[in-house]
Design a protein around this motif. Structure first.
Motif, PDB file in Angstrom:
ATOM      1  N   ARG A 271     -38.821 -10.214 -24.614  1.00 50.44           N
ATOM      2  CA  ARG A 271     -38.552  -9.054 -22.964  1.00 50.44           C
ATOM      3  C   ARG A 271     -37.025  -8.842 -23.736  1.00 50.44           C
ATOM      4  O   ARG A 271     -36.350  -8.731 -24.659  1.00 50.44           O
ATOM      5  CB  ARG A 271     -36.932 -10.176 -21.976  1.00 50.44           C
ATOM      6  N   PRO A 273     -34.204  -5.906 -23.417  1.00 50.96           N
ATOM      7  CA  PRO A 273     -32.497  -6.324 -23.384  1.00 50.96           C
ATOM      8  C   PRO A 273     -32.598  -4.802 -22.335  1.00 50.96           C
ATOM      9  O   PRO A 273     -32.380  -3.536 -22.293  1.00 50.96           O
ATOM     10  CB  PRO A 273     -31.846  -5.484 -25.006  1.00 50.96           C
ATOM     11  N   ALA A 274     -31.827  -4.662 -21.281  1.00 49.89           N
ATOM     12  CA  ALA A 274     -31.210  -4.290 -20.531  1.00 49.89           C
ATOM     13  C   ALA A 274     -30.088  -3.515 -21.107  1.00 49.89           C
ATOM     14  O   ALA A 274     -30.319  -1.813 -20.688  1.00 49.89           O
ATOM     15  CB  ALA A 274     -30.091  -4.853 -18.960  1.00 49.89           C
ATOM     16  N   ASP A 275     -29.719  -3.429 -22.153  1.00 46.42           N
ATOM     17  CA  ASP A 275     -28.836  -2.735 -23.043  1.00 46.42           C
ATOM     18  C   ASP A 275     -29.508  -1.691 -24.118  1.00 46.42           C
ATOM     19  O   ASP A 275     -29.687  -2.546 -24.775  1.00 46.42           O
ATOM     20  CB  ASP A 275     -27.043  -2.693 -22.949  1.00 46.42           C
ATOM     21  N   ASP A 278     -28.039  -2.622 -27.273  1.00 45.81           N
ATOM     22  CA  ASP A 278     -29.111  -3.639 -28.296  1.00 45.81           C
ATOM     23  C   ASP A 278     -29.871  -3.110 -28.527  1.00 45.81           C
ATOM     24  O   ASP A 278     -29.496  -4.799 -30.153  1.00 45.81           O
ATOM     25  CB  ASP A 278     -28.747  -4.693 -26.904  1.00 45.81           C
ATOM     26  N   GLU A 294     -38.078   6.845 -22.915  1.00 41.51           N
ATOM     27  CA  GLU A 294     -38.243   5.957 -21.762  1.00 41.51           C
ATOM     28  C   GLU A 294     -40.132   5.764 -21.932  1.00 41.51           C
ATOM     29  O   GLU A 294     -40.270   5.076 -21.432  1.00 41.51           O
ATOM     30  CB  GLU A 294     -37.894   6.100 -20.314  1.00 41.51           C
ATOM     31  N   ARG A 297     -42.565   1.853 -23.913  1.00 43.69           N
ATOM     32  CA  ARG A 297     -41.293   1.144 -23.863  1.00 43.69           C
ATOM     33  C   ARG A 297     -41.622  -0.304 -24.766  1.00 43.69           C
ATOM     34  O   ARG A 297     -41.275  -0.535 -25.326  1.00 43.69           O
ATOM     35  CB  ARG A 297     -41.100   0.617 -22.725  1.00 43.69           C
ATOM     36  N   LYS A 301     -40.125  -3.228 -28.358  1.00 47.55           N
ATOM     37  CA  LYS A 301     -40.098  -4.521 -29.020  1.00 47.55           C
ATOM     38  C   LYS A 301     -39.928  -4.803 -31.000  1.00 47.55           C
ATOM     39  O   LYS A 301     -39.480  -5.393 -31.250  1.00 47.55           O
ATOM     40  CB  LYS A 301     -40.977  -4.728 -28.291  1.00 47.55           C
TER      41      LYS A 301
END
Length: 576
Positions: A271, A273-275, A278, A294, A297, A301
């Motif tokens: 998954r 990361p939200a930030d 990171d 964006e 995406r 990963k």
């Protein structure tokens, strides 16, 4: 002294140091960081632009008269001559992809241009030997086998030379301007405009002066002239070696892109990361770091740092965010490349059917001079030179003031305008050809001026825009390959033009059972319908291009953002 004044003092010294030295991973002729005042910018680019002029002069001096030479000197049938001409054009337009890769990965751009020019010059020398040596020249209807062999070896050496020369030279010229310096960044925008002025000047003289010498003096004399100009340009190119900024090749630029794809596939189940902070990134040193986008995406990963007891790392397991963004740039170029192929098809008509139209029209200019068919191509070159000059000196400065942006007109919009003008040019060509077919008297060749001029203006927008786009938007390590991609648009367009002609001929003639759009001569052809077909296809494709271009995210560096933020902070502090 307050902390504020100390901060301003440090900023001033840092700015002065940045102004003195170039900090963009380039080096001078001794391998040291380049001194801005002594290297690069226009003082270096002018040497490079001059050699481009000589290369285009030689190339178009050969290319525009190749069919005439094959049929009149080598006495080949029209079909065989067309096949040989197409083979040569295909090799010439595909070689820049290999030449650009070698320049970026192993040889470096300076050496690639040097070696390619020597190969190019050798090809011209072989052509001159075949055309001037008494025992080798064709006599009557007899063509010595060795003449034919030397001729084909010579023109294919020119293809090899062009393959390294074109992508490496243009990108080497762009390397002379520092993207991190505001003044030089604006100069680089002008560089691509004036580069094309030199290119078109070479084309103009190639299809006029060189063609005239071929017809009135002899093929050998024209080739000696081309070899002499190329030799002089090589001396000029070497004379500027102390002023150039060089890029050290770092190996294959495609390997990091492949590593990103492999790493992203391996971590496809993880998954994100939200930030975004990171995701893995490293201090690039002199390498420019790219901002996150964006799009695509799934490739992000590849930059996820895995922790399973110990962090899993490795070139094929973990990529930096910048490497991910570079991969996104290359993938995002594919739709743009595809959407510009119909423009390449329309461009191919200028040097083929447009010139063929002119050959059957009244080309008399006064009582004693008849314009050679190949020289009609000069109309497009003149229009392109005028367009580029006006764009650089008048239109672009006005657009900058109107929009308040550095560029004035985005590069993809510039390409789109050129593609729209090509649609209009095809429509005008269809109208003129229909009038010629129904005219009782032989029409003047000057009826072709509007369509040649429109295609020249279209090239001034689209071709220059394509060059800048494929140079600027690829990763810094593959800019020569980027120019190769630009050239492949023209090459693939020419190839597709041949396929479209074959398909249209098959359909319109019902498999050869009735006369089609392409007869044995223009008087029995329907070239006007073919032009209308190209205009319709190009118009539909223009809509597809607009959709693709609207979704495109331009390359943006982290450094550029930080400088902007620093400037705002400093301005706020001074105002306080």
């Amino acid at each position: 002294m307050t902390k504020h004044h100390q901060h301003l003092g440090l900023s001033f010294r840092h700015g002065a140091e940045e102004e003195r030295w170039v900090d963009d991973s380039s080096v001078d002729h001794r391998g040291r960081p380049p001194l801005r005042a002594a290297t690069g910018s226009w003082k270096a680019a002018m040497f490079i632009i001059l050699i481009e002029f000589s290369e285009r002069l030689s190339y178009f001096g050969i290319a525009t008269s190749l069919m005439i030479y094959l049929t009149k000197v080598l006495h080949q049938d029209m079909k065989v001559a067309a096949e040989n001409s197409n083979y040569w054009m295909s090799v010439t337009t595909l070689m820049p992809l290999l030449g650009g890769f070698l320049a970026d990965a192993y040889l470096g751009r300076f050496r690639t241009v040097l070696y390619s020019t020597v190969v190019y010059l050798l090809g011209l020398v072989l052509l001159a030997v075949a055309q001037l040596t008494p025992g080798l020249r064709p006599a009557g209807g007899s063509v010595p086998r060795i003449h034919e062999t030397l001729f084909f070896v010579g023109i294919y050496l020119v293809s090899v030379g062009t393959g390294g020369h074109k992508p490496a030279l243009e990108s080497f010229g762009g390397d002379q301007f520092d993207d991190g310096h505001a003044g030089e960044r604006l100069q680089k925008m002008s560089y691509f405009n004036w580069w094309n002025c030199a290119l078109c000047s070479g084309v103009l003289l190639g299809v006029t002066v060189v063609v005239y010498v071929q017809e009135r003096v002899g093929w050998g004399a024209a080739t000696v002239l081309l070899a002499a100009v190329m030799g002089c340009s090589l001396v000029v190119y070497l004379a500027g070696w102390r002023t150039y900024r060089y890029r050290v090749p770092q190996g294959s630029p495609l390997t990091p892109l492949l590593r990103v794809v492999v790493a992203a596939v391996r971590k496809r189940r993880l998954r994100l990361p939200a930030d975004i902070g990171d995701l893995h990134e490293e201090d690039g040193g002199k390498k420019r770091l790219l901002c996150h986008t964006e799009q695509l995406r799934c490739l992000d990963k590849a930059a996820i740092v895995e922790y399973d007891g110990e962090g899993r790392r490795g070139a094929w397991r973990l990529a930096t965010l910048t490497q991910v963004e570079e991969t996104k740039l290359v993938v995002s170029m594919v739709p743009i490349w595809v959407a510009t192929l119909p423009f390449g098809i329309t461009t191919a008509q200028v040097s083929t059917f447009f010139v063929k139209q002119g050959s059957v029209m009244d080309r008399r200019m006064g009582p004693h001079f008849v314009l050679p068919p190949a020289s009609i191509f000069a109309l497009a070159a003149v229009a392109m030179i005028a367009t580029v000059a006006l764009y650089d000196k008048v239109l672009e400065p006005c657009l900058r003031r109107m929009t308040g942006t550095e560029r004035g007109l985005s590069v993809l919009r510039r390409i789109g305008i050129g593609m729209a003008l090509a649609v209009v040019a095809m429509a005008v060509a269809a109208v003129v050809e229909r009038r010629r077919l129904h005219s009782a008297a032989t029409m003047s060749v000057f009826w072709l001026v509007p369509q040649f001029a429109l295609m020249g203006v279209a090239d001034g927008f689209a071709l220059v825009g394509l060059q800048e786009y494929f140079y600027d938007q690829v990763p810094d390590s593959m800019r020569s390959l980027g120019i190769g991609l630009y050239l492949s648009v023209i090459g693939a367009g020419s190839f597709l033009s041949g396929l479209v002609i074959a398909a249209v001929d098959h359909v319109s003639s019902h498999g050869g059972r009735r006369p089609g759009w392409f007869g044995k001569d223009l008087s029995r052809s329907r070239l006007d319908l073919f032009y209308w077909l190209l205009a319709a296809v190009s118009a539909v494709n223009l809509g597809f291009y607009v959709l693709v271009a609207a979704r495109y995210s331009y390359k943006q560096t982290v450094k550029a953002k930080r400088v902007s933020a620093s400037d705002i902070e400093c301005a706020t502090a001074v105002a306080a």
